[in-house]
Motif scaffolding. Sequence first.
Motif, short mmCIF file in Angstrom:
data_model
loop_
_atom_site.label_atom_id
_atom_site.label_comp_id
_atom_site.label_asym_id
_atom_site.label_seq_id
_atom_site.Cartn_x
_atom_site.Cartn_y
_atom_site.Cartn_z
N PHE A 22 0.88 -1.17 0.00
CA PHE A 22 0.00 0.00 0.00
C PHE A 22 0.91 1.21 0.00
CE2 PHE A 22 -4.41 0.99 2.15
CZ PHE A 22 -4.83 1.62 1.00
N HIS B 265 0.75 5.39 0.46
CA HIS B 265 0.06 6.65 0.71
C HIS B 265 1.04 7.78 0.43
CE1 HIS B 265 -3.15 4.35 2.58
NE2 HIS B 265 -3.84 5.46 2.80
N ILE C 217 -2.03 12.23 5.71
CA ILE C 217 -2.69 12.58 4.44
C ILE C 217 -4.20 12.76 4.68
CG2 ILE C 217 -2.98 10.16 3.69
CD1 ILE C 217 -2.26 11.21 0.79
N TRP D 122 -6.34 13.84 6.65
CA TRP D 122 -6.82 14.13 8.00
C TRP D 122 -6.18 15.37 8.63
CZ3 TRP D 122 -11.05 11.60 9.57
CH2 TRP D 122 -11.35 10.39 8.92
N HIS E 147 -6.64 10.80 -2.48
CA HIS E 147 -7.01 10.61 -1.08
C HIS E 147 -8.03 11.68 -0.68
CE1 HIS E 147 -6.48 9.61 3.23
NE2 HIS E 147 -6.17 8.43 2.75
N HIS E 148 -8.39 11.70 0.61
CA HIS E 148 -9.48 12.60 1.06
C HIS E 148 -9.21 14.08 0.77
CE1 HIS E 148 -10.44 8.91 2.95
NE2 HIS E 148 -10.05 9.16 4.18
N TYR F 254 -6.01 3.11 -5.29
CA TYR F 254 -6.83 3.61 -4.18
C TYR F 254 -7.53 4.87 -4.66
CZ TYR F 254 -7.75 6.12 0.27
OH TYR F 254 -8.31 6.82 1.31
N TRP G 19 -9.34 0.18 -4.87
CA TRP G 19 -9.46 0.21 -3.41
C TRP G 19 -10.18 1.50 -3.03
CZ3 TRP G 19 -8.93 1.37 1.69
CH2 TRP G 19 -8.57 0.36 2.59
N ASP H 5 -12.49 4.05 -0.51
CA ASP H 5 -12.37 4.47 0.89
C ASP H 5 -13.28 5.68 1.08
OD1 ASP H 5 -11.44 4.41 3.47
OD2 ASP H 5 -9.54 5.39 3.04
N TRP I 152 -17.94 6.51 4.56
CA TRP I 152 -18.73 6.55 5.80
C TRP I 152 -19.50 7.86 6.00
CZ3 TRP I 152 -13.43 5.81 5.55
CH2 TRP I 152 -12.65 6.94 5.80
N ARG J 260 -15.31 -0.96 0.43
CA ARG J 260 -15.61 0.37 0.97
C ARG J 260 -16.35 1.24 -0.05
NH1 ARG J 260 -10.63 1.98 4.99
NH2 ARG J 260 -10.46 -0.08 5.94
N HIS K 196 -16.23 -2.07 7.66
CA HIS K 196 -15.15 -2.39 6.73
C HIS K 196 -14.67 -3.84 6.83
CE1 HIS K 196 -14.13 2.16 6.50
NE2 HIS K 196 -15.11 1.82 5.70
N CYS L 270 -5.31 -4.00 5.94
CA CYS L 270 -4.33 -2.96 5.61
C CYS L 270 -3.69 -2.49 6.91
CB CYS L 270 -4.96 -1.82 4.82
SG CYS L 270 -6.43 -1.07 5.56
N TRP M 99 -0.07 6.71 7.91
CA TRP M 99 -0.21 6.21 6.52
C TRP M 99 0.75 6.95 5.60
CZ3 TRP M 99 -2.77 1.84 5.76
CH2 TRP M 99 -3.72 1.46 6.70
C1 JFZ Z 1 -8.98 5.20 5.96
C2 JFZ Z 1 -8.38 6.53 5.62
O1 JFZ Z 1 -9.12 7.55 6.21
C3 JFZ Z 1 -6.93 6.54 6.03
O2 JFZ Z 1 -6.33 7.79 5.77
C4 JFZ Z 1 -6.22 5.47 5.24
O3 JFZ Z 1 -6.23 5.77 3.86
C5 JFZ Z 1 -6.86 4.13 5.51
C6 JFZ Z 1 -6.31 3.03 4.66
O4 JFZ Z 1 -8.26 4.18 5.30
O5 JFZ Z 1 -8.94 4.98 7.34
C7 JFZ Z 1 -9.95 5.38 8.15
C8 JFZ Z 1 -11.21 4.96 7.94
C9 JFZ Z 1 -12.22 5.40 8.79
C10 JFZ Z 1 -11.93 6.22 9.83
C11 JFZ Z 1 -10.63 6.61 10.06
C12 JFZ Z 1 -9.63 6.18 9.22
N1 JFZ Z 1 -12.96 6.68 10.68
O6 JFZ Z 1 -14.14 6.37 10.43
O7 JFZ Z 1 -12.68 7.41 11.64
#
Ligand code: JFZ
Length: 432
Positions: free
Chosen positions: A43, A45, A56, A58, A104-105, A147, A197, A199, A202, A230, A236, A266, A273
């Motif tokens: 993986f 990041h 990353i 967050w 990413h986010h 991803y 992948w 993500d 939620w 996801r 998850h 993961c 990450w």
């Molecule tokens: C997620 C991503 O946010 C993280 O940065 C990384 O890429 C990982 C593989 O996947 O991880 C999470 C998923 C959910 C929460 C936090 C991190 N959550 O709900 O608080």
Amino acid sequence: MKNFLIAGLFFLAGIPSVKAQQVVAKTNARVLNEFMDQRFGMFIHWGPVTLRGTEIGWSRNHQVAQNDYDSLYKEFNPHFFNADEWVKTARDAGMKYLTITAKHHDGFCLWPTKFTSYNIMNSPYKKDVVGALANACKKYNIKFCIYYTVLDWYDQRYPVHNNGKPSDPNPDMPKFVQYMKDQLKELVDNYHPYMLWFDGNWEKPWTLEYGKEIYRFLKALNPNLIVNNRLGKGQHDQLGAETVGDYATPEQKIGKLNMDIPWESCITLCQQWAWKPNDQMKSLKQCIQTLASTAGGNGNLLFNVGPMPDGRMEYRQVKRLREIGDWLHKYGESIYNTKGGLYTPDSILAATRKDNKVFIHLFRRESVVLKLPVITGIKVTKAYFLKGAQLHSQQSEKYISITLPDILPDINDAVIVLEMDKNTEAGPVVSR
Ligand code: JFZ
């Protein structure tokens, strides 16, 4: 007439296309089994945020102010980035596939996407990172995976923003979902990923219906494309009615043994990450035992590395990965293409099996004799350390007893082979 009606009902019930609009067809079992046989992937990041060394996505609006975070790409110039080096590092670690955070986010795209200017071509680097990795993976026979996060805290069309910032005044989910489709088609068409992948599923704006829509969209592009779970909603680490996708994704923990559904844990090599200076790195023992326990639970390990802002992976991390690769070079037979079990993994051992062989991954020597419960109807015909000495074993009605040497041949994971008088691959799993 009555018969005709009944026949008609059965006929309708049997037509897959009637249900196909609601039910999402999964990737076929042969493709998924082949994926699970690989057991170990890398993986990655990575993005402009590594210039700050914070997490990353967050850290946007947290450790790094939003404007500041969103401007980092203007100075992102990883001139030492060499896709071949990364992929060779994965290969030498014994990894069979590689998954890169294309988006990413934080919304930044590592490929020259036509659908937003917030991408690598507008950084001083101006080169396609995703494309370079796709090519290198092809060259070294590593499966290339992407991803792609659902939530996007940068894009104005996506309603939610991280860390308590007010929502965008004019969100437009339908337009945002179209943007996703455009980008996903671009990624699939240009880079032919083996797996996607997802993500960030939620948050509230994302629905199960959107997840199904995207899954159907992807399956129409390539029916063999593997997709993690996801993309829908739900937990998850499960594959339930709420989830969309092919396999479960426990995060930062080893998944529980499950012989029925495919899963991939993961887990980070360090703590964060994305790259963090002087981040705490796992010992070789932790790395190998994590991999063996994952395989022992019938799962895959997607092991994360965060490369530095200059494009290199840290030397100590590359070295650690090579050590794992050296171990796998010797003992890989007990990991790749195996199934989890016969015994449930615990803190002392994990077990894997293939044909008539059971591999006991012994993490610690607790006493002179290792006692394992007998599996009814199965006998040990031979016991030895993999690539090593013969072992004395004895079988009573209840226990298989293996006499251990004073010092195990591998301090991280000594692999014992038990040859059985039968193929045990499809048999039950026993707790010690
Ligand atoms: C997620 C991503 O946010 C993280 O940065 C990384 O890429 C990982 C593989 O996947 O991880 C999470 C998923 C959910 C929460 C936090 C991190 N959550 O709900 O608080």
